[in-house]
Design a protein around this motif. Sequence first.
Motif, short mmCIF file in Angstrom:
data_model
loop_
_atom_site.label_atom_id
_atom_site.label_comp_id
_atom_site.label_asym_id
_atom_site.label_seq_id
_atom_site.Cartn_x
_atom_site.Cartn_y
_atom_site.Cartn_z
N SER A 1 -2.83 41.97 27.15
CA SER A 1 -4.15 41.77 26.57
C SER A 1 -5.13 42.67 27.29
O SER A 1 -5.00 42.91 28.48
CB SER A 1 -4.59 40.32 26.73
OG SER A 1 -5.98 40.19 26.50
N ASP B 1 -6.07 31.91 21.15
CA ASP B 1 -5.53 32.84 20.16
C ASP B 1 -6.38 34.10 20.02
O ASP B 1 -5.92 35.14 19.58
CB ASP B 1 -5.36 32.16 18.81
CG ASP B 1 -6.68 31.63 18.23
OD1 ASP B 1 -7.54 31.21 19.02
OD2 ASP B 1 -6.82 31.65 16.99
N GLY C 1 -5.29 37.55 21.71
CA GLY C 1 -4.46 38.50 20.96
C GLY C 1 -5.25 39.44 20.07
O GLY C 1 -4.70 40.44 19.59
N GLN C 2 -6.51 39.14 19.83
CA GLN C 2 -7.36 40.00 18.99
C GLN C 2 -8.19 40.98 19.80
O GLN C 2 -8.90 41.81 19.24
CB GLN C 2 -8.28 39.13 18.13
CG GLN C 2 -7.53 38.29 17.12
CD GLN C 2 -8.47 37.41 16.32
OE1 GLN C 2 -9.48 37.89 15.82
NE2 GLN C 2 -8.16 36.14 16.21
#
Length: 171
Positions: A12, A29, A32-33
């Motif tokens: 990341s 979550d 992950g973006q």
Amino acid sequence: MTTTAAPDAEGSGAHPRFAEALGALGLGDLVGQVRRFPDATRTAAEAAAAIGCELSQICKSLIFAADGVPVLVLMDGSSLVDLELVRKELGADKVTRAKVDVVRETTGYAIGGVPPFGHKTRTRVLADRSLLEHDVVWAAAGTPYAVFPMAPEDLVAHADGTLVDVRERTA
């Protein structure tokens, strides 16, 4: 500048403190973006160019000192903060740009990588309404090389921000 994200060794691009804050907020979550770039996204213009979005879709996290007390102002990347409007909003006598060491002490991050939340200390947050003009905005993920996307309403809520109008108006 390249537009492909490059993950760091941990998979990341987020700063470890920011990734931890995301997890604590139930936003794990989102890690992950996070998009990490080989070139700095320290300024709003650099970030918009790297992402390929409008300058106004960048959320700048700016630390000011209101009568010596740090305050975070979230502003769209195409606008400037009107210090007089911030002063009036806070009922302060004087508002100035915070010094580099104050930014680091307050947030735990370096200028150019300050995220809108997940800071070392709790700070009052003002969020300019201009951020709400987009479905998604991009903000720093704790380093000058990483950004993450979020709906502006969610970003302001997670930052515990107060919506205000502190954008400098052009004549």
